[in-house]
Design an enzyme around this catalytic site. Structure first.
Site, PDB file in Angstrom:
ATOM      1  N   GLY A  10       0.826  -1.207   0.000  1.00 21.78           N
ATOM      2  CA  GLY A  10       0.000   0.000   0.000  1.00 21.78           C
ATOM      3  C   GLY A  10       0.864   1.263   0.000  1.00 21.78           C
ATOM      4  N   PHE A  11       0.186   2.374  -0.069  1.00 24.28           N
ATOM      5  CA  PHE A  11       0.886   3.668  -0.103  1.00 24.28           C
ATOM      6  C   PHE A  11       1.746   3.855   1.157  1.00 24.28           C
ATOM      7  CE2 PHE A  11      -0.221   8.142   1.426  1.00 24.28           C
ATOM      8  CZ  PHE A  11       0.972   8.701   0.987  1.00 24.28           C
ATOM      9  N   ASP A  31       0.708  -8.828   1.620  1.00 30.45           N
ATOM     10  CA  ASP A  31      -0.330  -8.040   0.943  1.00 30.45           C
ATOM     11  C   ASP A  31      -1.110  -8.971   0.039  1.00 30.45           C
ATOM     12  OD1 ASP A  31      -1.728  -5.858  -0.632  1.00 30.45           O
ATOM     13  OD2 ASP A  31      -0.356  -4.640   0.541  1.00 30.45           O
ATOM     14  N   GLY A  36      -3.558  -2.559  -2.766  1.00 25.54           N
ATOM     15  CA  GLY A  36      -2.127  -2.269  -2.896  1.00 25.54           C
ATOM     16  C   GLY A  36      -1.657  -2.526  -4.330  1.00 25.54           C
ATOM     17  N   ASP A  56      -3.629 -12.894   2.076  1.00 24.86           N
ATOM     18  CA  ASP A  56      -4.795 -12.201   2.626  1.00 24.86           C
ATOM     19  C   ASP A  56      -4.777 -12.499   4.121  1.00 24.86           C
ATOM     20  OD1 ASP A  56      -7.288 -11.534   3.569  1.00 24.86           O
ATOM     21  OD2 ASP A  56      -8.401 -12.512   1.941  1.00 24.86           O
ATOM     22  N   SER A  75      -5.422  -2.506   4.979  1.00 22.34           N
ATOM     23  CA  SER A  75      -6.839  -2.098   4.921  1.00 22.34           C
ATOM     24  C   SER A  75      -7.050  -1.222   3.701  1.00 22.34           C
ATOM     25  CB  SER A  75      -7.231  -1.273   6.159  1.00 22.34           C
ATOM     26  OG  SER A  75      -8.592  -0.864   6.060  1.00 22.34           O
ATOM     27  N   TYR A 145     -15.591   1.274   7.414  1.00 27.26           N
ATOM     28  CA  TYR A 145     -14.201   1.641   7.717  1.00 27.26           C
ATOM     29  C   TYR A 145     -14.074   2.078   9.177  1.00 27.26           C
ATOM     30  CZ  TYR A 145      -9.627   3.891   6.993  1.00 27.26           C
ATOM     31  OH  TYR A 145      -8.303   4.263   7.051  1.00 27.26           O
ATOM     32  N   THR A 175      -2.948  11.757   4.812  1.00 23.10           N
ATOM     33  CA  THR A 175      -1.525  11.683   4.465  1.00 23.10           C
ATOM     34  C   THR A 175      -1.400  11.615   2.946  1.00 23.10           C
ATOM     35  OG1 THR A 175      -1.069  10.575   6.559  1.00 23.10           O
ATOM     36  CG2 THR A 175       0.563  10.279   4.825  1.00 23.10           C
ATOM     37  N   ARG A 186      -9.274   9.812  -3.645  1.00 21.62           N
ATOM     38  CA  ARG A 186      -9.004  10.785  -2.580  1.00 21.62           C
ATOM     39  C   ARG A 186      -8.651  12.131  -3.182  1.00 21.62           C
ATOM     40  NH1 ARG A 186      -5.978   7.243   2.000  1.00 21.62           N
ATOM     41  NH2 ARG A 186      -5.014   6.246   0.223  1.00 21.62           N
TER      42      ARG A 186
HETATM   43  N1  UDP Z   1     -13.002  15.724  -2.049  1.00 20.10           N
HETATM   44  C1  UDP Z   1     -13.296  16.633  -3.039  1.00 20.10           C
HETATM   45  N2  UDP Z   1     -13.109  16.245  -4.352  1.00 20.10           N
HETATM   46  C2  UDP Z   1     -12.620  15.031  -4.696  1.00 20.10           C
HETATM   47  C3  UDP Z   1     -12.287  14.106  -3.664  1.00 20.10           C
HETATM   48  C4  UDP Z   1     -12.501  14.489  -2.355  1.00 20.10           C
HETATM   49  O1  UDP Z   1     -13.742  17.760  -2.780  1.00 20.10           O
HETATM   50  O2  UDP Z   1     -12.472  14.770  -5.904  1.00 20.10           O
HETATM   51  C5  UDP Z   1     -13.188  16.132  -0.629  1.00 20.10           C
HETATM   52  C6  UDP Z   1     -13.995  15.131   0.187  1.00 20.10           C
HETATM   53  O3  UDP Z   1     -15.379  15.379   0.077  1.00 20.10           O
HETATM   54  C7  UDP Z   1     -13.458  15.383   1.586  1.00 20.10           C
HETATM   55  C8  UDP Z   1     -12.014  15.817   1.352  1.00 20.10           C
HETATM   56  O4  UDP Z   1     -11.939  16.207  -0.026  1.00 20.10           O
HETATM   57  O5  UDP Z   1     -14.163  16.445   2.209  1.00 20.10           O
HETATM   58  C9  UDP Z   1     -11.009  14.715   1.616  1.00 20.10           C
HETATM   59  O6  UDP Z   1     -11.467  13.568   0.964  1.00 20.10           O
HETATM   60  P1  UDP Z   1     -10.613  12.247   0.825  1.00 20.10           P
HETATM   61  O7  UDP Z   1     -11.422  11.302   0.015  1.00 20.10           O
HETATM   62  O8  UDP Z   1      -9.245  12.549   0.370  1.00 20.10           O
HETATM   63  O9  UDP Z   1     -10.448  11.659   2.294  1.00 20.10           O
HETATM   64  P2  UDP Z   1     -11.273  11.753   3.673  1.00 20.10           P
HETATM   65  O10 UDP Z   1     -10.574  12.795   4.452  1.00 20.10           O
HETATM   66  O11 UDP Z   1     -12.701  12.140   3.395  1.00 20.10           O
HETATM   67  O12 UDP Z   1     -11.144  10.397   4.223  1.00 20.10           O
END
Ligand code: UDP
Length: 316
Positions: A10-11, A31, A36, A56, A75, A145, A175, A186
């Site tokens: 993973g990252f 992994d 990953g 796994d 995870s 989660y 991170t 993300r």
């Molecule tokens: N987010 C966004 N545009 C995207 C992806 C995420 O505006 O294309 C927002 C998301 O709604 C959250 C924040 O960025 O408020 C961080 O999202 P991420 O999925 O990175 O991780 P989280 O902190 O929610 O686990």
């Protein structure tokens, strides 16, 4: 030390593995490549102190020989990944964590589990301090989660209390860095991918929600220090520099030179409105705090994503 690391492809897992090898340890990495990537391990080919086992951890397994430490990082971790794999996510945090704790118990090894700021849910206390018990929706889309990680914390404490396993619990906040998956949904890879393609950046909600972004080398340094400490209760690890998602989009535009517009999309259900770690405990206990500024951390991250774009092949 001989250290077993789950989620090694993973990252964060792969960066933690690099750090452990750099410190002179031997690593057995596990992994199953659910989220990953083999690419994250390519640079370790021919490294005599690294051995990889495709496994796994929710299925039975044995590790031959002595083990001094168990680092349980496996995870799915991005909202997109755990929404796609809710059952695997619950299984790896519960059954997987218990199997890793059993390994630590049998081998007399110490144990670290990577938990998450999601344990605080949509927090009503700001910044989040370890003594806050959180505001988690136990049946919402993110519950697979949040509750998996809360279970992982609870069973780690139970193995400590019942069997005396030397456990540590890290609560990791957002991170970023090289080796994040381009398409994991993300905000960091999403905005970088969009900016580098010159496409609009997708802001969820009105972008006023906040996050605090920690560069991966800082995070791994905190994990390494924590695994040597005798603190059994959770310790927050993250960067306390908080910003709105709109401000973050601006940083990405500046760092990439992109002219991308912003397009607004619905805020996902239960998306936390604010998140910022209180790192007072880590400072005091581990002498740790992040050193890499967002500007300095984004440089290698942008370079990495430019490289991924250049190869045109999605990570396997
Ligand atoms: N987010 C966004 N545009 C995207 C992806 C995420 O505006 O294309 C927002 C998301 O709604 C959250 C924040 O960025 O408020 C961080 O999202 P991420 O999925 O990175 O991780 P989280 O902190 O929610 O686990």
């Amino acid at each position: 030390m001989r250290i077993v690391v789950s989620g090694v492809a993973g990252f964060i897992g792969s960066h933690m593995c690099d750090r452990l090898l750099a410190e002179g340890h031997t690593v057995v990495g596990l992994d199953n490549f659910l989220t990953g990537s083999r690419r994250n391990l390519e640079h370790l080919q021919g490294e005599p102190r690294f051995r990889f086992v495709e496994q796994d951890i929710t299925r039975p397994f044995t590790i031959e020989g002595p083990v001094d430490a168990v680092v349980n990082m496996a995870s799915p971790a991005s909202p997109k990944d755990y929404l796609e794999h809710p059952i695997e996510t619950l299984e790896v945090g519960s059954i997987g964590t218990q199997r890793m704790l059993e390994l630590a118990l049998q081998k007399g090894a110490r144990f670290l589990v990577t938990s998450t700021s999601e344990c605080y849910g949509d927090p009503l206390v700001h910044p989040q301090v370890e003594t806050y018990w959180g505001n988690v929706n136990p049946v919402g889309p993110r519950s697979c989660y949040d509750e998996s990680k809360r279970f992982a914390e609870a069973i780690s404490m139970a193995y400590h209390r019942k069997h005396g396993v030397r456990t540590n619990i890290a609560r990791i906040f957002n991170t970023y860095g090289p080796r994040m998956k381009l398409d994991d949904g993300r905000v960091v890879p999403a905005f970088l991918d969009q900016a580098l393609r010159g496409e609009p950046m997708t802001v969820f909600g009105n972008g006023s929600q906040t996050r605090s972004f920690c560069y991966v080398s800082d995070l791994v340094d905190g994990l390494y220090r924590l695994m040597q400490s005798d603190e059994r209760y959770p310790v927050n690890l993250g960067n306390p520099r908080e910003m709105t998602i709109l401000e973050f989009a601006e940083h990405i535009r500046k760092m990439t030179g992109a002219k991308s517009e912003l397009v607004f999309q619905p805020l996902p259900e239960d998306d936390p409105k604010q998140r910022k770690p209180d790192i007072g405990k880590a400072r005091k206990l581990l002498g740790w705090e992040p050193k890499v500024s967002l500007e300095d951390g984004l440089k290698p991250t942008v370079a990495y994503f430019r490289g991924v774009h250049a190869t045109h092949t999605p990570a396997p």
